[in-house]
Design an enzyme around this catalytic site. Sequence first.
Site, PDB file in Angstrom:
ATOM      1  N   HIS A 464       0.831  -1.208   0.000  1.00 38.55           N
ATOM      2  CA  HIS A 464       0.000   0.000   0.000  1.00 38.55           C
ATOM      3  C   HIS A 464       0.870   1.265   0.000  1.00 38.55           C
ATOM      4  O   HIS A 464       0.724   2.133  -0.864  1.00 38.55           O
ATOM      5  CB  HIS A 464      -0.909  -0.026   1.245  1.00 38.55           C
ATOM      6  CG  HIS A 464      -1.810   1.161   1.391  1.00 38.55           C
ATOM      7  ND1 HIS A 464      -3.153   1.099   1.132  1.00 38.55           N
ATOM      8  CD2 HIS A 464      -1.567   2.444   1.759  1.00 38.55           C
ATOM      9  CE1 HIS A 464      -3.689   2.293   1.332  1.00 38.55           C
ATOM     10  NE2 HIS A 464      -2.751   3.129   1.720  1.00 38.55           N
ATOM     11  N   GLU A 465       1.772   1.334   0.960  1.00 43.57           N
ATOM     12  CA  GLU A 465       2.609   2.540   1.060  1.00 43.57           C
ATOM     13  C   GLU A 465       3.524   2.669  -0.151  1.00 43.57           C
ATOM     14  O   GLU A 465       3.809   3.770  -0.621  1.00 43.57           O
ATOM     15  CB  GLU A 465       3.422   2.540   2.355  1.00 43.57           C
ATOM     16  CG  GLU A 465       2.580   2.565   3.630  1.00 43.57           C
ATOM     17  CD  GLU A 465       1.521   3.662   3.648  1.00 43.57           C
ATOM     18  OE1 GLU A 465       1.707   4.704   2.997  1.00 43.57           O
ATOM     19  OE2 GLU A 465       0.474   3.466   4.295  1.00 43.57           O
ATOM     20  N   HIS A 468       1.596   4.427  -2.847  1.00 44.67           N
ATOM     21  CA  HIS A 468       1.688   5.888  -2.696  1.00 44.67           C
ATOM     22  C   HIS A 468       3.065   6.346  -3.171  1.00 44.67           C
ATOM     23  O   HIS A 468       3.200   7.392  -3.812  1.00 44.67           O
ATOM     24  CB  HIS A 468       1.525   6.286  -1.227  1.00 44.67           C
ATOM     25  CG  HIS A 468       0.122   6.230  -0.708  1.00 44.67           C
ATOM     26  ND1 HIS A 468      -0.925   6.868  -1.315  1.00 44.67           N
ATOM     27  CD2 HIS A 468      -0.398   5.633   0.396  1.00 44.67           C
ATOM     28  CE1 HIS A 468      -2.033   6.656  -0.606  1.00 44.67           C
ATOM     29  NE2 HIS A 468      -1.739   5.909   0.429  1.00 44.67           N
ATOM     30  N   HIS A 471       3.306   6.740  -6.842  1.00 48.13           N
ATOM     31  CA  HIS A 471       2.601   7.958  -7.246  1.00 48.13           C
ATOM     32  C   HIS A 471       3.555   9.159  -7.153  1.00 48.13           C
ATOM     33  O   HIS A 471       3.543  10.052  -8.000  1.00 48.13           O
ATOM     34  CB  HIS A 471       1.404   8.157  -6.310  1.00 48.13           C
ATOM     35  CG  HIS A 471       0.275   8.953  -6.888  1.00 48.13           C
ATOM     36  ND1 HIS A 471      -0.865   9.226  -6.163  1.00 48.13           N
ATOM     37  CD2 HIS A 471       0.081   9.552  -8.085  1.00 48.13           C
ATOM     38  CE1 HIS A 471      -1.698   9.937  -6.906  1.00 48.13           C
ATOM     39  NE2 HIS A 471      -1.151  10.149  -8.073  1.00 48.13           N
TER      40      HIS A 471
HETATM   41 ZN   LIG Z   1      -3.040   5.187   1.977  1.00 47.16          ZN
END
Ligand SMILES: [Zn+2]
Length: 675
Positions: A464-465, A468, A471
């Site tokens: 998940h991290e 990010h 991104h």
């Molecule tokens: Zn998040």
Amino acid sequence: MNNPLLEPFDQAPFSKIKNEHFKPAFLQAIEDAKKEIDAIVDNPEPPSFENTVAALDFAGQQLDRISSVFFNLNSAETNEEIQKIAQEVSPLLSEFSNDITLNQGLFQRIKTVYEQRDSLELDPEQNTLLEKKYKSFSRNGANLNDTDKKRLREIDAELAKLKLIFGENVLAETNKYEMLLTNEEDLKGLPEGEKEAAAHLAESKGKKGWLITLDYPSYIPFMKYAENRELRKELSMAFGSKGFHNDALDNQENVLKIVNLRHERANLLGYPTHAHFVLEERMAETPDKVLDFLNELLEKAKPAAELEFAELEAFAKELDNIDTLQKWDSAYYSEKLKQKLFNLDDEKLKPYFKLENVIDGVFKVAEKLFGLSFKEVFTIDKYHEEVKTYEVYDDAGNFISLFYADFHPRPGKRGGAWMTSFKPQFTLNGINSRPHISNVCNFTRSTSKKPSLLTFNEVTTLFHEFGHGLHGMLANTTYPSLSGTSVYWDFVELPSQVMENWCYEKEALELFAFHYETGELIPMELVEKIKESSNFQEGMATLRQLSFGFLDMAWHGKDPSSINNVKAFEDQAFKGTRLFPETPETCMSTSFSHIFQGGYSSGYYSYKWAEVLDADAFAYFKQNGIFNREIAEKFKENVLSKGGTENPMDLYKRFRGAEPNIDALLERAGLIAKT
Ligand SMILES: [Zn+2]
């Protein structure tokens, strides 16, 4: 004084920075930024996009760099001295940003450009920046007459105070309650570790026995494991009635005041309701669209939720002859049923997820999707010896980003996991300046006997991290304030959540999920079990999330002036999503800190919204192969690299070819059959 923070730097110069450098650096950088702003306002040239809007976005860069270094340290490697500096500089920074928002000369220049926007031939990114800058003033009252401006300031001050009081009351209610148990029999069902924690808590307060409180680490295990139904009821009632006792800590009046002030503020600024005001800067755009979204999900999830509820009820009846299943039975019987159905525990899975293997796995996934390679480097300055540093390259060998990874807990690190940056990406004078991205987590450290082994939940957290992180790393924009994760709130979790999907896929697990001792690949029946158990009671969980979304929209999507009974209003809002019998003693709104204290007002729906996006996006990969380079390239080109440069719905449609559809989520969650 020689201050490394005041010299231009590319990589953060951690080893040269001493705590005493921060305050003078902040003061100097704020002064410098003010001068840059003054120069924009005093420019004798007529306002243009370049000399005003773009110039403003690049103003105060040194201040931004110092702030990133400082506040990242305050989260990941803090101490009393840093915390003290944070308290001193935070008001200075908010004063500085307020001064900008209230700067009429600056606003007039931006407004002049804004009013000419149709004839300026701006590209989409420039248009977005102009709109964003203009709105940052207009949404704070820059267009109002003096009387309305004054009222707006009063409302803002009053709201700030009320939010604070609301939060203080919830905290005081949480801290006030204690359930002291002196008979060990009352703790029956709790795992040994939880019992010890309760005994330890009692001891720390000079009491004999076991202490249970409303703090999550104490409350959750008790509700999940304690066999004593009466005590579960007592604790559940205490938890559910925070701020609802008609005493000094009661929040009912505060709720009504907050929603009315928010409504008045929105009206002053020309919006029909607070929800309209908030959603203007969200992918969902309007309250109607949010309600349609919630209702559509409700309609599809409710039958599954009712079946799950009936199953749980039958299970409780069979096990303990419970006639009417109550709220305080939910966690307890759900846990028992889950154990019966799946018998899956972390200890079985952890050996397959050695930290180094998982990191290697996430890098391989990024390589297969986006052609990225991660080269560990040892020459980059870092704030703690445990931090790992990487240079990231694309498949043509171009430098893409620096990547810092800080995985283990330390006394100076706050809990949880997050992505952050030490430097955003932007393009200035034709040079594409690449970003410095960081992931910070709190995974158990290795010991002399055992390497760091992750729970499955930690594995998905890491992915998940890292999502990010991608991104941020793959950002490719001109203006720093539109770069990377600077996107609408209900869009920002797409890149992170979509990455979690790879953790459940055989093709991805084959890259890294090997037993740390035997080297054996994780058995696929275990993976199937993980998938199934992650959907356990998904219908009920969905209904619960929807109920909060509906309540949030009820408070903020209409004129609230005629509401006088908080509890009755809330009951009405919950009507369509209720599974358990209602309890007149409890009230959700009076402790709903997300929307009355934090920043989630008119935004609670975004949890589910983001899930719909990530499921729909991943379904596209699945249809074409989870490592399909073409789809990955479309995702990179239209989503990851674009930041907030365009409306997220446009970006999404360009990637996916259509608006997001909720069916992929419903299928993944097992709420409807696969089509
Ligand atoms: Zn998040």
